[in-house]
Design a protein around this motif. Structure first.
Motif, mmCIF file in Angstrom:
data_model
loop_
_atom_site.group_PDB
_atom_site.id
_atom_site.type_symbol
_atom_site.label_atom_id
_atom_site.label_comp_id
_atom_site.label_asym_id
_atom_site.label_seq_id
_atom_site.Cartn_x
_atom_site.Cartn_y
_atom_site.Cartn_z
ATOM 1 N N ASP A 93 0.838 -1.200 0.000
ATOM 2 C CA ASP A 93 0.000 0.000 0.000
ATOM 3 C C ASP A 93 0.873 1.251 0.000
ATOM 4 O O ASP A 93 1.970 1.242 0.549
ATOM 5 N N ASP A 95 0.212 4.013 1.572
ATOM 6 C CA ASP A 95 0.015 4.886 2.735
ATOM 7 C C ASP A 95 0.975 4.618 3.885
ATOM 8 O O ASP A 95 0.777 5.137 4.989
ATOM 9 N N GLN A 97 1.276 2.083 5.676
ATOM 10 C CA GLN A 97 0.808 1.179 6.730
ATOM 11 C C GLN A 97 1.549 -0.150 6.636
ATOM 12 O O GLN A 97 1.695 -0.855 7.612
ATOM 13 N N ARG A 196 1.618 -3.351 12.359
ATOM 14 C CA ARG A 196 0.980 -2.449 11.395
ATOM 15 C C ARG A 196 0.903 -1.044 11.974
ATOM 16 O O ARG A 196 0.377 -0.829 13.046
ATOM 17 N N ARG A 199 -2.050 4.854 9.482
ATOM 18 C CA ARG A 199 -1.860 5.618 8.259
ATOM 19 C C ARG A 199 -1.019 6.863 8.509
ATOM 20 O O ARG A 199 -1.262 7.588 9.462
HETATM 21 MG MG MG Z 1 -4.259 1.937 4.491
#
Ligand code: MG
Ligand code: UDP
Length: 312
Positions: A93, A95, A97, A196, A199
């Protein structure tokens, strides 16, 4: 040198792309691989595409695709993976993350002979208790309803070997529940754990409505258990009706039958009506998807294609 392409779907990610690319490049430069980056702009409405164009122009081994409109993450991913002609691919991704710093660990497992190396989150930082609960409930029901086990707490962040990519490329269904497809292809799969992050910037594109749609997508494309729901409810209500029928008969034989029973009648009609509508709805879900599949439309259209600049 083994080849690796990092596929990055991006939809309105102008706020993070710069930082993302820098962090990714740092990681890739440290790897003994012939690595490149492929951005897929999924019809963004902000200036994501112009940022991507700058990145492509200013960095070697960086390419990009622009889809003709927003097709959704799953289609964007498919477009990106289809474009990887040689070597393996990592899906990540934009972003931040999914930490790019985990890529070397994924690569290590790939070089140890695994075909699908997925990243499992050990914690969900910055997500509400409700989101965590719904996610857990989803994974649990998928496990019970489907033959394909979908690994828990994994996103799309993973590495796919060449043969895994070739296998995935053959799955052209429109209902693309990627997590399910990744595990459905089989081969040697393993996981790597990570934390994780929340964002970095921008906002999530997933509200509960879209997440709910995704859950229905996942269940209907990997399980037909809901279709059997009607059978079970039908059997159960037939059984109950039989017992109740006996009761009514015996009562009438011993005590006669003064006409009564409006409430029971109403109850039965409403109950059966409800069950029938529910069963119709379930059939409708599958039928609608069948219809969408049968049109055989392409999964995406590419509007622009920027080839990576060769450093030599
Ligand atoms: Mg995300
Ligand atoms: N994304 C996309 N198309 C969409 C929605 C999202 O390409 O229609 C991309 C988005 O830019 C990001 C990734 O998919 O790189 C994950 O999206 P998001 O962060 O919104 O999802 P979450 O991390 O909350 O699951």
């Amino acid at each position: 040198m083994p080849q690796l392409t990092v596929v990055v779907p991006a939809y309105n990610e102008s706020a993070v792309l710069g930082t993302f690319h820098q962090r990714l490049r740092e990681v890739l430069d440290g790897l003994p691989l012939d690595s490149s980056v492929l951005y897929v702009d999924d019809g963004s409405r902000d200036d994501t595409w112009s940022i991507i164009e700058t990145l492509v122009a200013g960095n070697p081994r960086t390419g990009a695709l622009k889809l003709s409109r927003n097709f959704g993450k799953e289609a964007a991913l498919t477009a990106g993976l289809d474009a990887v002609a040689n070597g393996a691919a990592v899906v990540i991704d934009a972003d931040l993350q999914d930490p790019p710093e985990l890529i070397p660990a994924l690569v290590e497992q790939w070089q140890a002979g695994y075909d699908v190396v997925y990243a499992t989150r050990s914690a969900r930082k910055g997500e509400s208790g409700f989101k965590r609960f719904t996610a857990a409930a989803f994974y649990r029901s998928m496990e019970r309803l489907s033959d394909t086990t979908i690994p828990r707490d994994t996103g799309d962040f993973r590495l796919l070997s060449r043969r895994a990519l070739d296998a995935l490329g053959q799955l052209r269904e429109r209902q693309r529940f990627m997590k399910g497809l990744f595990s459905w292809i089989g081969y040697r799969q393993t996981s790597v754990r990570y934390l994780r992050e929340p964002r970095q910037a921008g906002t999530t594109k997933w509200n509960y409505w879209r997440l709910g749609q995704l859950a229905i997508e996942g269940i209907t494309s990997f399980s037909s258990a809901p279709l059997r729901l009607a059978t079970w409810v039908g059997l159960a209500s037939a059984g109950l009706a039989f017992v109740y029928g006996l009761f009514v008969l015996v009562k009438a034989l011993f005590y006669g039958d003064p006409v009564q029973g409006y409430p029971t009648l109403m109850l039965v009609i409403l109950f059966l009506g409800g069950v029938q509508l529910l069963a119709l709805g379930v059939i409708g879900e599958y039928l609608g998807r069948n219809y969408a599949e049968s049109k055989h439309r392409p999964l995406y259209f590419i509007e622009e294609h920027r080839l990576p600049r060769d450093p030599r």
